[in-house]
Design a protein around this motif. Structure first.
Motif, PDB file in Angstrom:
ATOM      1  N   ASP A 282      33.472   5.672  41.665  1.00  0.00           N
ATOM      2  CA  ASP A 282      32.347   6.179  42.450  1.00  0.00           C
ATOM      3  C   ASP A 282      31.601   5.074  43.196  1.00  0.00           C
ATOM      4  OD1 ASP A 282      31.161   4.884  40.349  1.00  0.00           O
ATOM      5  OD2 ASP A 282      30.061   6.625  39.596  1.00  0.00           O
ATOM      6  N   LEU A 283      32.141   3.854  43.135  1.00  0.00           N
ATOM      7  CA  LEU A 283      31.569   2.690  43.833  1.00  0.00           C
ATOM      8  C   LEU A 283      30.100   2.469  43.486  1.00  0.00           C
ATOM      9  CD1 LEU A 283      33.127   3.285  47.391  1.00  0.00           C
ATOM     10  CD2 LEU A 283      34.037   1.925  45.486  1.00  0.00           C
ATOM     11  N   SER A 284      29.784   2.699  42.222  1.00  0.00           N
ATOM     12  CA  SER A 284      28.399   2.540  41.770  1.00  0.00           C
ATOM     13  C   SER A 284      28.066   1.108  41.384  1.00  0.00           C
ATOM     14  CB  SER A 284      28.146   3.447  40.559  1.00  0.00           C
ATOM     15  OG  SER A 284      28.949   3.035  39.452  1.00  0.00           O
TER      16      SER A 284
ATOM     17  N   THR B   5      29.098  -0.109  38.583  1.00  0.00           N
ATOM     18  CA  THR B   5      29.204  -0.113  37.126  1.00  0.00           C
ATOM     19  C   THR B   5      30.340   0.826  36.716  1.00  0.00           C
ATOM     20  OG1 THR B   5      27.616   1.713  36.850  1.00  0.00           O
ATOM     21  CG2 THR B   5      26.727  -0.545  36.803  1.00  0.00           C
ATOM     22  N   ILE B   6      30.783   0.679  35.465  1.00  0.00           N
ATOM     23  CA  ILE B   6      31.816   1.542  34.898  1.00  0.00           C
ATOM     24  C   ILE B   6      31.138   2.505  33.929  1.00  0.00           C
ATOM     25  CG2 ILE B   6      33.914   1.627  33.488  1.00  0.00           C
ATOM     26  CD1 ILE B   6      34.400   0.361  36.181  1.00  0.00           C
ATOM     27  N   ASP B   7      31.238   3.814  34.194  1.00  0.00           N
ATOM     28  CA  ASP B   7      30.651   4.788  33.266  1.00  0.00           C
ATOM     29  C   ASP B   7      31.688   5.184  32.219  1.00  0.00           C
ATOM     30  OD1 ASP B   7      32.379   6.708  34.370  1.00  0.00           O
ATOM     31  OD2 ASP B   7      30.868   7.451  35.766  1.00  0.00           O
ATOM     32  N   LEU B   8      31.325   6.096  31.320  1.00  0.00           N
ATOM     33  CA  LEU B   8      32.202   6.440  30.206  1.00  0.00           C
ATOM     34  C   LEU B   8      33.516   7.061  30.682  1.00  0.00           C
ATOM     35  CD1 LEU B   8      29.718   7.853  27.530  1.00  0.00           C
ATOM     36  CD2 LEU B   8      30.796   5.601  27.606  1.00  0.00           C
ATOM     37  N   GLN B   9      33.471   7.912  31.689  1.00  0.00           N
ATOM     38  CA  GLN B   9      34.699   8.530  32.173  1.00  0.00           C
ATOM     39  C   GLN B   9      35.620   7.485  32.816  1.00  0.00           C
ATOM     40  OE1 GLN B   9      35.599  11.542  31.522  1.00  0.00           O
ATOM     41  NE2 GLN B   9      33.669  12.285  30.669  1.00  0.00           N
ATOM     42  N   GLU B  10      35.043   6.574  33.575  1.00  0.00           N
ATOM     43  CA  GLU B  10      35.839   5.504  34.195  1.00  0.00           C
ATOM     44  C   GLU B  10      36.372   4.550  33.134  1.00  0.00           C
ATOM     45  OE1 GLU B  10      33.422   5.349  38.464  1.00  0.00           O
ATOM     46  OE2 GLU B  10      32.730   4.174  36.745  1.00  0.00           O
ATOM     47  N   LEU B  11      35.561   4.296  32.109  1.00  0.00           N
ATOM     48  CA  LEU B  11      36.008   3.444  31.011  1.00  0.00           C
ATOM     49  C   LEU B  11      37.184   4.079  30.292  1.00  0.00           C
ATOM     50  CD1 LEU B  11      35.653   1.018  29.126  1.00  0.00           C
ATOM     51  CD2 LEU B  11      33.952   2.342  27.855  1.00  0.00           C
ATOM     52  N   ASN B  12      37.128   5.377  30.116  1.00  0.00           N
ATOM     53  CA  ASN B  12      38.216   6.093  29.458  1.00  0.00           C
ATOM     54  C   ASN B  12      39.528   5.873  30.203  1.00  0.00           C
ATOM     55  OD1 ASN B  12      39.350   7.805  27.535  1.00  0.00           O
ATOM     56  ND2 ASN B  12      38.950   9.636  28.738  1.00  0.00           N
ATOM     57  N   ALA B  13      39.489   5.949  31.531  1.00  0.00           N
ATOM     58  CA  ALA B  13      40.694   5.734  32.341  1.00  0.00           C
ATOM     59  C   ALA B  13      41.189   4.292  32.226  1.00  0.00           C
ATOM     60  CB  ALA B  13      40.403   6.089  33.798  1.00  0.00           C
ATOM     61  N   ALA B  14      40.263   3.339  32.224  1.00  0.00           N
ATOM     62  CA  ALA B  14      40.638   1.929  32.121  1.00  0.00           C
ATOM     63  C   ALA B  14      41.298   1.631  30.785  1.00  0.00           C
ATOM     64  CB  ALA B  14      39.401   1.048  32.321  1.00  0.00           C
ATOM     65  N   LEU B  15      40.746   2.184  29.719  1.00  0.00           N
ATOM     66  CA  LEU B  15      41.290   1.923  28.387  1.00  0.00           C
ATOM     67  C   LEU B  15      42.654   2.578  28.212  1.00  0.00           C
ATOM     68  CD1 LEU B  15      38.047   2.312  26.242  1.00  0.00           C
ATOM     69  CD2 LEU B  15      39.212   0.206  26.884  1.00  0.00           C
ATOM     70  N   GLN B  16      42.844   3.731  28.823  1.00  0.00           N
ATOM     71  CA  GLN B  16      44.155   4.365  28.755  1.00  0.00           C
ATOM     72  C   GLN B  16      45.203   3.501  29.436  1.00  0.00           C
ATOM     73  OE1 GLN B  16      45.141   6.685  26.988  1.00  0.00           O
ATOM     74  NE2 GLN B  16      47.134   7.290  27.822  1.00  0.00           N
ATOM     75  N   ALA B  17      44.828   2.850  30.526  1.00  0.00           N
ATOM     76  CA  ALA B  17      45.755   1.946  31.212  1.00  0.00           C
ATOM     77  C   ALA B  17      46.116   0.761  30.324  1.00  0.00           C
ATOM     78  CB  ALA B  17      45.135   1.460  32.522  1.00  0.00           C
ATOM     79  N   VAL B  18      45.128   0.224  29.598  1.00  0.00           N
ATOM     80  CA  VAL B  18      45.391  -0.877  28.667  1.00  0.00           C
ATOM     81  C   VAL B  18      46.338  -0.413  27.564  1.00  0.00           C
ATOM     82  CG1 VAL B  18      44.372  -2.431  26.964  1.00  0.00           C
ATOM     83  CG2 VAL B  18      43.190  -2.014  29.130  1.00  0.00           C
ATOM     84  N   LYS B  19      46.091   0.772  27.024  1.00  0.00           N
ATOM     85  CA  LYS B  19      46.925   1.311  25.953  1.00  0.00           C
ATOM     86  C   LYS B  19      48.376   1.469  26.414  1.00  0.00           C
ATOM     87  CE  LYS B  19      47.353   5.550  23.145  1.00  0.00           C
ATOM     88  NZ  LYS B  19      47.456   4.952  21.789  1.00  0.00           N
ATOM     89  N   LEU B  20      48.555   1.976  27.625  1.00  0.00           N
ATOM     90  CA  LEU B  20      49.911   2.153  28.157  1.00  0.00           C
ATOM     91  C   LEU B  20      50.627   0.816  28.315  1.00  0.00           C
ATOM     92  CD1 LEU B  20      49.293   4.926  30.852  1.00  0.00           C
ATOM     93  CD2 LEU B  20      50.404   5.186  28.626  1.00  0.00           C
TER      94      LEU B  20
END
Length: 358
Positions: free
Chosen positions: A42-44, A46-61
């Motif tokens: 959202d170009l805010s 900052t990273i919110d919880l939903q964006e963090l969720n996506a980032a962490l899933q990428a790390v897990k993969l």
């Protein structure tokens, strides 16, 4: 050779973290900067919880790539995500700025390196035997506990610790489950080090109380995140499974510290009748408290922070120990030290300490 986990050298092996200089400089890492821009959808800024969720899933993969775990991909554990948000979201609402996001990626990279070293058979998860080996390399003197038992005890301790973080109950720890283990135990280790002299490896009941209160205070940001509106939409999030062992006063309506008598009872139980608690015994104690917290929250259905006589009766019945009313009253009165007519968490712990085995 890894140093023994005593005094100031306690954090070693699987509990090693980047130093402060590395944390300050990590924001210059171009890969971390690119990741921040990618997930700040959202170009805010900052990273919110939903964006963090996506980032962490990428790390897990990335961790599971090329292993059997990659065939059965699961979302990143939402409870682990909240632990990370509690550690790195230094402003309200669970939003993470660039500096903290880079520090988080650096932390995850160090945990990833440790995870892959422990996962010697490259299955994408950690077995009990692999966790036991990692604990030994980290300096946990689990064979020095009062029970004795050598390697058999070492495996039993590793199994107890691993089971506490095995969210899906499949007998192994995935990367996100291992990250949660690290996050919780980092809190335990940090607060032990802050409250115990470097040359000491045993604590008194009063010192135990200080450490427990410090751990509870360090987990307060997680309490705020756990019940934030943004969490409600996270698939798989469970408040009852998320609660750490010391959420007894921030979660419910009964804000009070542990009783000194509770600390004494816990030390006697875990130290085999001794008056002081070693570090290894403290580690087992924290897992015991976590188990009891889960039982307590399961019984305390009205979320009052105390167990009524009726709730206590349900708990005993579910445990296969149904008791007549008069016996329930006797049990409640015995442990109801403040004469409130209910059992608060520390009183419940005293009761379970006497009837449970570590």
């Amino acid at each position: 050779m890894l140093a023994s986990m005593t005094g100031s050298s306690r954090k070693r092996g699987m509990f090693e973290e980047p130093d402060m200089l590395a944390k300050r400089q990590c924001v210059r890492n171009p890969e971390y900067q690119a990741a921040f821009q990618m997930f700040d959808r959202d170009l805010s800024g900052t990273i919110d919880l939903q964006e963090l969720n996506a980032a962490l899933q990428a790390v897990k993969l990335s961790v599971e790539s090329g292993t059997p775990q990659a065939v059965f991909t699961k979302p990143f554990n939402p409870n682990t995500m909240l632990w990370l948000a509690g550690k790195y979201a230094r402003q309200g609402g669970g939003h993470i700025r660039l500096q903290e996001f880079c520090e988080m990626l650096q932390y995850l990279e160090s945990v990833k390196n440790i995870f892959t070293q422990i996962d010697t058979d490259r299955t994408g998860d950690i077995s009990v035997s692999e966790l036991s080996r990692a604990l030994k390399l980290s300096g946990f003197n689990v064979t020095g506990l009062p029970d004795g038992g050598g390697d058999a005890l070492s495996l039993a301790v590793a199994e107890k610790i691993g089971r506490a973080y095995d969210a899906d109950g499949n007998g192994v720890l995935t990367f996100d489950e291992f990250v949660q283990l690290r996050l919780e135990w980092d809190s335990y280790l940090d607060n032990w080090a802050a409250n115990v002299a470097p040359d000491s490896n045993a604590i008194s009941p009063q010192q135990l109380l200080a450490i427990l209160e410090a751990i509870k205070a360090s987990l307060e940001p997680l309490h705020d995140l756990a019940f934030a509106p943004a969490v409600a939409g996270l698939s798989g999030f469970s408040p009852s499974s998320f609660l750490g062992p010391m959420f007894y006063n921030s979660m419910f309506k009964v804000p009070r510290p542990f009783l000194h008598s509770t600390a004494e009872v816990l030390i006697r139980k875990c130290a085999g009748g001794g008056a002081l608690l070693t570090f290894e015994q403290f580690c087992l104690l924290m897992e015991f408290l976590k188990e009891q917290k889960k039982k307590f929250t399961a019984v305390d259905q009205d979320r009052s922070g105390a167990i009524s006589l009726e709730e206590l009766g349900v708990a005993f019945a579910q445990s296969g120990l149904p008791l007549p009313l008069e016996q329930l009253l006797a049990v409640a009165r015995r442990y109801d030290q403040d004469q409130s007519g209910h059992l608060e968490f520390d009183e419940f712990v005293q009761m379970m300490t006497e009837i449970s085995n570590f």
